[in-house]
Design an enzyme around this catalytic site. Structure first.
Site, PDB file in Angstrom:
ATOM      1  N   ALA A 162       0.840  -1.199   0.000  1.00  0.00           N
ATOM      2  CA  ALA A 162       0.000   0.000   0.000  1.00  0.00           C
ATOM      3  C   ALA A 162       0.873   1.245   0.000  1.00  0.00           C
ATOM      4  O   ALA A 162       1.906   1.278   0.665  1.00  0.00           O
ATOM      5  CB  ALA A 162      -0.885   0.009   1.246  1.00  0.00           C
ATOM      6  N   ASP A 163       0.469   2.260  -0.730  1.00  0.00           N
ATOM      7  CA  ASP A 163       1.151   3.551  -0.601  1.00  0.00           C
ATOM      8  C   ASP A 163       1.075   3.963   0.876  1.00  0.00           C
ATOM      9  O   ASP A 163       0.163   3.570   1.604  1.00  0.00           O
ATOM     10  CB  ASP A 163       0.494   4.604  -1.486  1.00  0.00           C
ATOM     11  CG  ASP A 163       1.452   5.761  -1.769  1.00  0.00           C
ATOM     12  OD1 ASP A 163       2.486   5.880  -1.079  1.00  0.00           O
ATOM     13  OD2 ASP A 163       1.172   6.554  -2.686  1.00  0.00           O
ATOM     14  N   CYS A 164       2.081   4.743   1.283  1.00  0.00           N
ATOM     15  CA  CYS A 164       2.281   4.897   2.723  1.00  0.00           C
ATOM     16  C   CYS A 164       1.079   5.494   3.442  1.00  0.00           C
ATOM     17  O   CYS A 164       0.601   6.571   3.088  1.00  0.00           O
ATOM     18  CB  CYS A 164       3.554   5.677   2.957  1.00  0.00           C
ATOM     19  SG  CYS A 164       4.940   4.708   2.327  1.00  0.00           S
TER      20      CYS A 164
END
Ligand SMILES: *[C@@H]1O[C@H](CO)[C@@H](O)[C@H](O)[C@H]1NC(C)=O
Ligand SMILES: *[C@@H]1O[C@H](CO)[C@@H](O)[C@H](O)[C@H]1NC(C)=O
Ligand SMILES: *[C@@H]1O[C@H](CO)[C@@H](O)[C@H](O)[C@H]1NC(C)=O
Ligand SMILES: *[C@@H]1O[C@H](CO)[C@@H](O)[C@H](O)[C@H]1NC(C)=O
Ligand SMILES: *[C@@H]1O[C@H](CO)[C@@H](O)[C@H](O)[C@H]1NC(C)=O
Ligand SMILES: *[C@@H]1O[C@H](CO)[C@@H](O)[C@H](O)[C@H]1NC(C)=O
Ligand SMILES: *[C@@H]1O[C@H](CO)[C@@H](O)[C@H](O)[C@H]1NC(C)=O
Ligand SMILES: *[C@@H]1O[C@H](CO)[C@@H](O)[C@H](O)[C@H]1NC(C)=O
Ligand SMILES: *[C@@H]1O[C@H](CO)[C@@H](O)[C@H](O)[C@H]1NC(C)=O
Length: 724
Positions: free
Chosen positions: A298-300
């Site tokens: 996942a993107d941060c």
């Protein structure tokens, strides 16, 4: 963060791409910067070699023979499952964040998954050179890993298509054509990942990796922050057709052609569903249809964004982690998985088997990287392999090949250093240093600013004129004075990260402040030829300079990287003949008044007055079109042989299908046939002869477009590459 060594380059269409290799953790977003405050975890401590090292186990007081996951005679899959089976639920969830804590009692060290190996702005074609660039990047990455300064898993490249000229992250991506972006992606990934001599591996789940690459951000991630609309709450409304043709295509090529080992899902929603929680996008498309060999990250802080910003389904934190695990999200850049998965399981929401499956994917990737068994072939890489002379030359060559010649009246360029003794180099980017690196760049080997590059050829007088924002005209006079006295003048103007960046979309397509006045005033009084060099990622409406007869030549340099000044001077003085082509349309300024950034649709919408996006669907006038670029020489094209049609005999299972045609357009009796019903034995072949008929050496990118028959509703004007 200790010294990080860099390798920078710039890219563009089909000849080559730019890229910056940042081996440093950079803060991803304000959100990450505050929440992920932990240090640069080197993978496992300075004298770490690899996990399954008998002497390491004995120094830890453990017996390695108790752990089948260290038995290299078993398959990676079996070993990864064995490792996961040894863990308690609590231990498992400790490994699901970008900072994996390790399990001391098993001899499993901690690992930081987050590294970046930055990317360039532009574009690619055949890819050989591009692959060499990224092969060098991965060599430097391995060397940095051996020095304890970097990880093995790189969350690059960014391969979102530039759908709107305002997009702040145009700086990270290779342009507006899905096929070219996809070709760039697969070449980038191959350069980063592939280990020489392993091309014929049949079990792709155990194919060795040099370093692991990650294509991001999946998918339809296209608004950063436009008039207060942010990526964290943006819901991209996308038709299935645009999704397949444009937004998914580069990712599909990244997985199928590049065999990437990771995909990152994005912050935004697509048609209401956060991408990281969408089983159709993750499990079904990436894993099922495309058969990813690797992990999905996942993107941060995306899961937190899903709860706090999207407020998706009024989820609790435990609901959210259960949904993303089930959708197929394996690793969380952030702390949601680490903090809330255990309670989610206890509440009967997340399933332990989903956790096990995800961890298995993760450990197989680490095994393919040699994290468990070592990588003898990379062991000797070290300091000498970073910022070597050859690597710096490669960065320079990439920057040269990334430059696009937009105007060259009276063949003013190249300048001859025999005739030019004094050269005025003026403008906000005349002494550009960091600005040439763009974003996600680490510490460069060195930086050659334009004034330094030009000093090799002439005596340079430098005046800034004004900075990028150019809020007043107080320093314009000294710049005009320098131009009046010099044998030639180069104006280096443009924008930078204060105008186009992550979390910052552009408001307009103009040069900021008084830059236009600066350029016009200098051009008006200059004694001799005036050359304009633009630094930017997105296109700028420089119609005024295109039409100004005192400005003889215009170059676009993108953000050319650490050797940018040398590359620009080499092009201006003819040491290198530019062959770059624009990877995106340079729109006129009023284009952005005609449609909001939030509309994802590619095709024109007559009802709403939207003009269509990218060269495939926009047919209005431009400053410079997609694919534009001049040379110091001339190429002549001859189509020497071609088939004008391929007859297809339909068998009884094949049927003609209807297509919508514009009124008054001739419609053939058989408008279309489904391609999956054809054997595709028939090829359309043609031959083109291209001859350099000018007086200098040069390189030419040959672009091939497919053009559908006239009048089909919704068809692109033309498109590059092969149809799906
Ligand atoms: C790492 O170095 C320390 C101190 O020099 C030593 O005690 C330890 O055994 C080493 N570990 C490994 C795995 O070599
Ligand atoms: C891979 O297969 C090709 C085609 O059979 C062969 O030419 C090549 O040498 C093989 N490469 C390796 C590393 O075995
Ligand atoms: C993922 O999709 C496969 C089919 O492709 C299915 O068997 C599996 O159950 C799905 N996994 C989850 C967690 O939904
Ligand atoms: C995660 O857990 C840690 C330790 O319990 C806590 O300090 C932190 O606030 C939690 N983070 C979030 C975002 O809930
Ligand atoms: C160019 O910029 C560098 C870095 O900002 C600075 O050190 C140097 O003095 C500047 N050169 C001139 C001539 O102003
Ligand atoms: C700079 O000017 C001096 C004096 O006119 C000349 O001798 C020298 O060749 C010039 N240098 C360059 C690089 O043109
Ligand atoms: C003009 O802009 C420069 C920065 O480019 C700034 O240093 C200067 O103070 C400004 N002057 C005035 C009069 O505002
Ligand atoms: C260009 O767009 C206009 C307006 O939608 C349309 O009338 C015209 O037919 C289009 N031309 C081409 C060549 O597609
Ligand atoms: C192209 O064709 C023309 C006419 O047949 C011929 O004169 C010319 O030499 C050809 N050019 C190339 C590049 O083959």
């Amino acid at each position: 963060m200790a010294e990080a060594l860099r390798f920078l380059f710039f890219t563009y269409l089909i000849s080559i791409a730019t890229a910056r290799n940042a081996l440093k953790k950079s803060s991803y977003s304000t959100l990450d910067a505050t929440i992920l405050g932990h240090g640069d975890a080197t993978p496992t401590g300075s004298n770490f070699s690899f996990v399954c090292n008998p002497s390491r186990y004995s120094s830890l007081g453990l017996d390695m023979s108790n752990f089948a996951f260290c038995d290299s005679s078993l398959s990676y899959h079996v070993r990864a499952k064995d490792l996961v089976n040894h863990m308690t639920l609590h231990e498992k969830v400790q490994q699901l964040g970008d900072r994996a804590y390790g399990v001391p009692r098993l001899g499993l060290p901690e690992y930081e998954w987050w590294s970046e190996a930055l990317h360039g702005v532009s574009n690619v074609g055949p890819g050989t050179f591009l692959m060499i660039l990224f092969l060098v990047v991965s060599t430097e990455a391995r060397a940095m890993y051996n020095l304890g300064r970097a990880g093995l898993t790189y969350w690059s490249p960014t391969i979102n298509v530039v759908r709107d000229p305002r997009w702040g992250r145009t700086i990270e991506t290779p342009g507006e054509d899905p096929f070219i972006v996809g070709s760039y992606a697969s070449n980038y990934v191959r350069g980063l990942q592939d280990v020489e001599g392993t091309e014929n591996y049949t079990d792709l789940n155990s194919r060795p990796l040099k370093v692991s690459s990650c294509c991001k951000h999946f998918a339809a991630y296209d608004v950063d922050n436009w008039q207060g609309i942010e990526r964290y709450s943006f819901d991209a409304r996308v038709t299935e057709q645009d999704m397949v043709e444009t937004f998914l295509r580069p990712f599909e090529m990244c997985v199928k052609d590049g065999d990437v080992s990771s995909i990152m899902c994005s912050y935004n929603r697509v048609n209401g569903v956060p991408t990281c929680a969408d089983p159709k996008l993750l499990n079904q498309t990436i894993r099922g249809d495309w058969n990813l060999h690797g992990y999905i990250v996942a993107d941060c802080d995306s899961i937190q964004v899903m709860v706090d910003d999207h407020k998706y389904l009024s989820d609790t934190k435990e609901d959210a982690v259960a949904q993303t695990l089930k959708a197929g999200l394996d690793l969380d850049c952030g702390i949601y998985y680490t903090n809330y998965t255990e309670s989610s399981v206890q509440q009967g929401k997340a399933r332990e088997e989903d956790i096990d499956r995800s961890l298995t994917y993760l450990y197989v990737v680490l095994m393919r990287l040699g994290f468990f068994d070592g990588s003898p072939q990379f062991q000797s890489l070290g300091k000498a392999d970073v910022c070597s002379k050859e690597h710096i030359e490669l960065a320079t060559q990439a920057a040269r090949e990334g430059i696009v010649l937009l105007k060259n009246d009276d063949e003013t360029l190249p300048l001859s250093s025999n005739n030019i003794n004094s050269l005025a180099v003026v403008g906000p980017h005349a002494n550009a240093t960091k600005a040439m690196l763009g974003n996600y760049a680490g510490v460069p080997c060195r930086i050659v600013a334009p004034i330094d590059g030009f000093s090799i050829y002439a005596n340079v007088s430098y005046e800034i004129g004004c900075d990028v924002a150019c809020k007043n005209q107080s320093l314009i006079f000294p710049a005009t004075k320098a131009a009046k006295e010099a044998d030639a003048t180069v104006i280096v103007a443009g924008i930078d990260l204060s105008v186009e960046a992550e979390s910052l979309d552009r408001e307009d397509l103009l040069l900021p402040g008084y830059q236009t006045e600066l350029i016009n005033q200098v051009a008006k009084v200059a004694k001799a030829p005036v050359i304009l060099v633009i630094m930017s990622a997105g296109g700028i409406d420089i119609s005024f300079a295109k039409d100004n007869t005192n400005i003889k030549a215009i170059l676009w340099a993108g953000y050319p990287g650490e050797e940018g000044g040398r590359a620009i001077a080499d092009v201006v003085f003819g040491k290198y003949n530019p062959g770059g082509k624009l990877p995106l349309t340079w729109h006129e300024a009023d284009y952005v008044d005609q449609l909001p950034m939030t509309s994802l649709q590619l095709r024109p919408d007559d009802k709403l007055g939207y003009p269509g996006r990218t060269y495939k669907f926009f047919n209005g006038s431009t400053v410079y079109p997609f694919g534009y670029g001049l040379s110091y020489t001339k190429f002549m094209y001859n189509l020497t042989s071609s088939l004008s049609s391929v007859p297809i005999k339909l068998n009884r299972f094949q049927h003609c299908h209807h297509l919508s045609y514009d009124k008054d357009t001739f419609m053939p009796s058989c408008p279309s046939v489904r391609t999956e019903h054809l054997s595709c034995d028939d090829h359309l072949t043609f031959e083109v002869e291209v001859q350099n008929v000018g007086s200098r050496d040069g390189s030419e990118v040959i672009m091939v477009y497919a053009k559908p028959p006239k009048g089909i509703v919704g068809a692109p004007i033309k498109q590059e590459g092969t149809p799906l």
